[in-house]
Motif scaffolding. Structure first.
Motif, PDB file in Angstrom:
ATOM      1  N   GLN A 238       0.812  -1.218   0.000  1.00  0.00           N
ATOM      2  CA  GLN A 238       0.000   0.000   0.000  1.00  0.00           C
ATOM      3  C   GLN A 238       0.843   1.265   0.000  1.00  0.00           C
ATOM      4  O   GLN A 238       0.475   2.265  -0.630  1.00  0.00           O
ATOM      5  N   GLU A 239       1.979   1.264   0.698  1.00  0.00           N
ATOM      6  CA  GLU A 239       2.828   2.449   0.782  1.00  0.00           C
ATOM      7  C   GLU A 239       4.296   2.030   0.751  1.00  0.00           C
ATOM      8  O   GLU A 239       4.651   0.941   1.183  1.00  0.00           O
ATOM      9  N   GLY A 240       5.128   2.925   0.275  1.00  0.00           N
ATOM     10  CA  GLY A 240       6.561   2.671   0.217  1.00  0.00           C
ATOM     11  C   GLY A 240       6.979   2.111  -1.123  1.00  0.00           C
ATOM     12  O   GLY A 240       6.398   1.132  -1.600  1.00  0.00           O
ATOM     13  N   CYS A 241       7.973   2.749  -1.758  1.00  0.00           N
ATOM     14  CA  CYS A 241       8.423   2.355  -3.085  1.00  0.00           C
ATOM     15  C   CYS A 241       9.943   2.202  -3.109  1.00  0.00           C
ATOM     16  O   CYS A 241      10.650   2.818  -2.310  1.00  0.00           O
ATOM     17  N   LEU A 242      10.425   1.399  -4.054  1.00  0.00           N
ATOM     18  CA  LEU A 242      11.856   1.143  -4.216  1.00  0.00           C
ATOM     19  C   LEU A 242      12.278   1.569  -5.615  1.00  0.00           C
ATOM     20  O   LEU A 242      11.672   1.165  -6.609  1.00  0.00           O
ATOM     21  N   LEU A 243      13.328   2.374  -5.682  1.00  0.00           N
ATOM     22  CA  LEU A 243      13.874   2.845  -6.949  1.00  0.00           C
ATOM     23  C   LEU A 243      15.121   2.017  -7.271  1.00  0.00           C
ATOM     24  O   LEU A 243      16.121   2.081  -6.568  1.00  0.00           O
ATOM     25  N   ASP A 244      15.035   1.233  -8.329  1.00  0.00           N
ATOM     26  CA  ASP A 244      16.124   0.358  -8.766  1.00  0.00           C
ATOM     27  C   ASP A 244      16.718   0.973 -10.032  1.00  0.00           C
ATOM     28  O   ASP A 244      16.065   1.004 -11.081  1.00  0.00           O
ATOM     29  N   VAL A 245      17.950   1.493  -9.936  1.00  0.00           N
ATOM     30  CA  VAL A 245      18.565   2.209 -11.060  1.00  0.00           C
ATOM     31  C   VAL A 245      19.886   1.550 -11.439  1.00  0.00           C
ATOM     32  O   VAL A 245      20.753   1.333 -10.569  1.00  0.00           O
ATOM     33  N   ASN A 246      20.028   1.222 -12.712  1.00  0.00           N
ATOM     34  CA  ASN A 246      21.280   0.687 -13.242  1.00  0.00           C
ATOM     35  C   ASN A 246      21.964   1.769 -14.072  1.00  0.00           C
ATOM     36  O   ASN A 246      21.392   2.278 -15.042  1.00  0.00           O
ATOM     37  N   SER A 284       8.419  -0.627   4.385  1.00  0.00           N
ATOM     38  CA  SER A 284       7.604  -0.023   5.441  1.00  0.00           C
ATOM     39  C   SER A 284       8.413   0.925   6.318  1.00  0.00           C
ATOM     40  O   SER A 284       7.848   1.806   6.967  1.00  0.00           O
ATOM     41  N   ASP A 285       9.731   0.776   6.320  1.00  0.00           N
ATOM     42  CA  ASP A 285      10.568   1.643   7.148  1.00  0.00           C
ATOM     43  C   ASP A 285      10.655   3.068   6.617  1.00  0.00           C
ATOM     44  O   ASP A 285      11.059   3.982   7.347  1.00  0.00           O
ATOM     45  N   VAL A 286      10.306   3.280   5.367  1.00  0.00           N
ATOM     46  CA  VAL A 286      10.390   4.621   4.792  1.00  0.00           C
ATOM     47  C   VAL A 286       9.074   5.382   4.936  1.00  0.00           C
ATOM     48  O   VAL A 286       9.026   6.595   4.692  1.00  0.00           O
ATOM     49  N   ILE A 287       8.020   4.715   5.366  1.00  0.00           N
ATOM     50  CA  ILE A 287       6.727   5.380   5.537  1.00  0.00           C
ATOM     51  C   ILE A 287       6.843   6.458   6.624  1.00  0.00           C
ATOM     52  O   ILE A 287       7.335   6.197   7.715  1.00  0.00           O
ATOM     53  N   GLY A 288       6.400   7.661   6.290  1.00  0.00           N
ATOM     54  CA  GLY A 288       6.496   8.780   7.217  1.00  0.00           C
ATOM     55  C   GLY A 288       7.767   9.591   7.070  1.00  0.00           C
ATOM     56  O   GLY A 288       7.948  10.589   7.777  1.00  0.00           O
ATOM     57  N   ASN A 289       8.641   9.215   6.140  1.00  0.00           N
ATOM     58  CA  ASN A 289       9.883   9.955   5.913  1.00  0.00           C
ATOM     59  C   ASN A 289       9.615  11.065   4.892  1.00  0.00           C
ATOM     60  O   ASN A 289       9.224  10.783   3.766  1.00  0.00           O
ATOM     61  N   PRO A 290       9.836  12.341   5.251  1.00  0.00           N
ATOM     62  CA  PRO A 290       9.522  13.441   4.339  1.00  0.00           C
ATOM     63  C   PRO A 290      10.591  13.713   3.286  1.00  0.00           C
ATOM     64  O   PRO A 290      10.456  14.652   2.501  1.00  0.00           O
ATOM     65  N   ALA A 291      11.664  12.913   3.258  1.00  0.00           N
ATOM     66  CA  ALA A 291      12.659  13.061   2.192  1.00  0.00           C
ATOM     67  C   ALA A 291      12.080  12.544   0.884  1.00  0.00           C
ATOM     68  O   ALA A 291      11.262  11.621   0.862  1.00  0.00           O
ATOM     69  N   SER A 292      12.515  13.130  -0.226  1.00  0.00           N
ATOM     70  CA  SER A 292      12.029  12.687  -1.527  1.00  0.00           C
ATOM     71  C   SER A 292      12.692  11.397  -1.977  1.00  0.00           C
ATOM     72  O   SER A 292      12.127  10.663  -2.791  1.00  0.00           O
ATOM     73  N   VAL A 293      13.885  11.121  -1.468  1.00  0.00           N
ATOM     74  CA  VAL A 293      14.559   9.871  -1.796  1.00  0.00           C
ATOM     75  C   VAL A 293      15.543   9.541  -0.678  1.00  0.00           C
ATOM     76  O   VAL A 293      16.200  10.425  -0.127  1.00  0.00           O
ATOM     77  N   VAL A 294      15.585   8.270  -0.314  1.00  0.00           N
ATOM     78  CA  VAL A 294      16.513   7.773   0.712  1.00  0.00           C
ATOM     79  C   VAL A 294      17.423   6.750   0.024  1.00  0.00           C
ATOM     80  O   VAL A 294      16.979   5.656  -0.336  1.00  0.00           O
ATOM     81  N   LYS A 309      24.671  -0.787  -9.983  1.00  0.00           N
ATOM     82  CA  LYS A 309      23.254  -0.895  -9.594  1.00  0.00           C
ATOM     83  C   LYS A 309      23.070  -0.191  -8.257  1.00  0.00           C
ATOM     84  O   LYS A 309      23.859  -0.392  -7.317  1.00  0.00           O
ATOM     85  N   THR A 310      22.024   0.647  -8.153  1.00  0.00           N
ATOM     86  CA  THR A 310      21.719   1.331  -6.896  1.00  0.00           C
ATOM     87  C   THR A 310      20.275   1.089  -6.493  1.00  0.00           C
ATOM     88  O   THR A 310      19.410   0.845  -7.332  1.00  0.00           O
ATOM     89  N   LEU A 311      20.024   1.162  -5.184  1.00  0.00           N
ATOM     90  CA  LEU A 311      18.678   1.068  -4.631  1.00  0.00           C
ATOM     91  C   LEU A 311      18.392   2.306  -3.793  1.00  0.00           C
ATOM     92  O   LEU A 311      19.275   2.782  -3.068  1.00  0.00           O
ATOM     93  N   SER A 312      17.180   2.821  -3.898  1.00  0.00           N
ATOM     94  CA  SER A 312      16.748   3.965  -3.097  1.00  0.00           C
ATOM     95  C   SER A 312      15.283   3.775  -2.728  1.00  0.00           C
ATOM     96  O   SER A 312      14.552   3.053  -3.411  1.00  0.00           O
ATOM     97  N   TRP A 313      14.861   4.440  -1.670  1.00  0.00           N
ATOM     98  CA  TRP A 313      13.498   4.309  -1.156  1.00  0.00           C
ATOM     99  C   TRP A 313      12.791   5.655  -1.152  1.00  0.00           C
ATOM    100  O   TRP A 313      13.434   6.706  -1.011  1.00  0.00           O
ATOM    101  N   TYR A 314      11.465   5.625  -1.247  1.00  0.00           N
ATOM    102  CA  TYR A 314      10.689   6.864  -1.159  1.00  0.00           C
ATOM    103  C   TYR A 314       9.216   6.526  -0.942  1.00  0.00           C
ATOM    104  O   TYR A 314       8.787   5.398  -1.148  1.00  0.00           O
ATOM    105  N   GLU A 315       8.491   7.532  -0.491  1.00  0.00           N
ATOM    106  CA  GLU A 315       7.025   7.419  -0.404  1.00  0.00           C
ATOM    107  C   GLU A 315       6.415   8.770  -0.738  1.00  0.00           C
ATOM    108  O   GLU A 315       7.129   9.756  -0.933  1.00  0.00           O
ATOM    109  N   THR A 316       5.103   8.861  -0.822  1.00  0.00           N
ATOM    110  CA  THR A 316       4.457  10.064  -1.329  1.00  0.00           C
ATOM    111  C   THR A 316       4.586  11.266  -0.399  1.00  0.00           C
ATOM    112  O   THR A 316       4.451  12.404  -0.843  1.00  0.00           O
ATOM    113  N   LEU A 317       4.860  11.046   0.890  1.00  0.00           N
ATOM    114  CA  LEU A 317       4.969  12.169   1.818  1.00  0.00           C
ATOM    115  C   LEU A 317       6.079  13.129   1.402  1.00  0.00           C
ATOM    116  O   LEU A 317       5.936  14.350   1.521  1.00  0.00           O
TER     117      LEU A 317
END
Length: 340
Positions: A238-246, A284-294, A309-317
Motif C-alpha cells: 500500500q505504501e513505500g516504493c523502491l527505486l532500482d537504477v542501473n 515499510s521503514d520509509v513510511i512517514g519519511n519526508p525526504a524525496s529519496v533515501v 546498480k543502486t537502490l533507493s526508497w521513497y514514499e508520497t509524503l
C-alpha cells in the motif's frame, strides 16, 4: 513570518496526497490551506484524514470547514476545475492533487477561476511553463510561470539521484525500474480497464507498467535527455516504493565506494530532501519519511566494468513536502517582484 502573511493555497483532490499536503501545511507557519475541492462527503474526508495522521485531535469538522489550530479550510464538493470558484478565496496557488487534470486546458480552467498559479502533483500531458524540482532547477523558476509541475514522486526521486551522482561521476546512460506501491486508479479485483495488465488485481499481482519519467526528465536535467529508460512494477504494497537504477558509467574505475560517497555528499547539500541510510531497511521503514529519496548505501553493487546498480526508497509524503516547497519558492518570487 511576523511581517508577512502566509501563502494561501487551495487543494483540488483530497486523496492521500492532498491529505498529506494539508497535514504538513497545518504544522508549518508560512502556508495555509484556505479551500479544498473534492467530490467526497465532508464527514468522510475528515474521517480519512484523522485515520492517517499522528494526532487526529488537531482536526475538527465545523460545518463546511476543516479546522486545525492554524487555519480553516472551506470544503467544496466539486469534481472539476471549471466548477471551482478559487477567486472567492484569494488563493496564491492551487495544488491539483487529483492526478487527473494534467492537461493544459484543465490548468487554464483553474487560472480562469481565480488561481494565481497551478501546481500539478504529477507530470503533465502537455507543454506547460515549467517542471520544477526546487533543489535542482529552482533557480530557473520565474514569477511569470503560471502552469507548473512538481514532477511525480518517482520522477523527483530519480532526478535527485542522477543529479547527486552527476556532480562527481560521469554517467553515460541509465535504466530505472520503480517497484511501486499500488495506486488508487488500479482495481483490487480483476476488472476490464483501458490496459490489459492494469485490468488485473492490484492486491495479488506484480503488474508491469510504463512510466513517463523518461519523457520529461530532460526538462529538469537537460544533460540526461534521451539517456534514461524508465519502467514500473506495481506490487501489492500500500505504501513505500523502491527505486532500482542501473547506471552505465564512463569511467570503469569508479566503484561502490565512490558512488556511495557521492550520494553522501549530495545528501549533505540537500538535507531533508535527499537522505542516505546504512541500516538494512525495507519498504515499510520509509513510511512517514519526508525526504524525496533515501539512498540505500547497502544496495550499491558493481557489475562488470562500467555498470553500477543502486537502490533507493521513497514514499508520497516526500513529494507532498516538495509541493509545499514549490509554493514557497513561487511565493517568494512574487514577493520579490512586488518589491521591485
Amino acid at each position: 513570518m511576523a511581517d508577512k502573511r502566509p501563502f494561501r493555497v487551495g487543494i483540488m483532490g483530497f486523496g492521500q496526497m492532498g491529505r498529506q499536503i494539508y497535514d504538513l501545511a497545518s504544522a508549518a507557519d508560512d502556508v495555509e490551506v484556505v479551500a479544498i475541492a473534492d467530490i467526497g462527503e465532508r464527514e468522510i474526508l475528515h474521517y480519512l484524514l484523522c485515520s492517517e495522521v499522528a494526532d487526529p485531535t488537531r482536526y475538527k469538522l465545523e460545518g463546511n470547514f476543516l479546522v486545525n489550530p492554524r487555519f480553516r479550510a472551506r470544503l467544496m464538493q466539486i469534481d472539476r476545475p471549471a466548477e471551482m470558484p478559487w477567486d472567492i478565496f484569494s488563493v496564491d496557488a492551487v495544488i491539483d492533487a487529483t492526478g487527473r487534470f494534467r492537461d493544459q486546458r484543465s490548468m487554464e480552467e483553474h487560472l480562469s477561476n481565480g488561481a494565481g498559479r497551478v501546481l500539478l502533483r504529477t507530470l503533465p500531458l502537455d507543454v506547460i511553463d515549467r517542471i520544477v524540482v526546487p533543489t535542482i532547477n529552482g533557480a530557473a523558476a520565474q514569477a511569470s510561470d503560471r502552469m507548473i509541475s512538481a514532477g511525480s514522486p518517482t520522477t523527483t526521486a530519480l532526478c535527485l539521484l542522477l543529479h547527486g551522482l552527476s556532480q562527481q561521476v560521469a554517467i553515460q546512460c541509465a535504466s530505472m525500474t520503480t517497484i511501486h506501491a499500488f495506486t488508487s486508479d488500479q482495481a483490487l479485483q480483476d476488472y476490464a480497464g483501458s490496459d490489459f495488465r492494469r485490468s488485473r488485481s492490484a492486491a495479488k499481482n506484480i503488474i508491469p507498467n510504463t512510466h513517463e519519467a523518461s519523457l520529461w526528465i530532460g526538462s529538469v536535467l537537460p544533460a540526461f535527455e534521451d539517456k534514461i529508460m524508465t519502467w514500473a512494477l506495481n506490487v501489492p504494497v500500500q505504501e513505500g516504493c523502491l527505486l532500482d537504477v542501473n547506471l552505465v558509467l564512463e569511467d570503469g574505475t569508479v566503484g561502490v565506494e565512490e558512488i556511495n560517497s557521492a550520494m553522501c555528499a549530495a545528501a549533505s547539500q540537500s538535507p531533508g530532501v535527499l537522505d542516505t541510510v546504512e541500516d538494512p531497511i525495507v519498504s515499510s521503514d520509509v513510511i512517514g519519511n519526508p525526504a524525496s529519496v533515501v539512498f540505500d548505501l547497502r544496495g550499491t553493487i558493481k557489475a562488470g566494468g562500467h555498470t553500477i546498480k543502486t537502490l533507493s526508497w521513497y514514499e508520497t509524503l516526500g513529494h507532498a513536502a516538495r509541493l509545499l516547497d514549490l509554493v514557497r519558492l513561487y511565493g517568494q518570487l512574487d514577493q520579490q517582484e512586488a518589491k521591485a
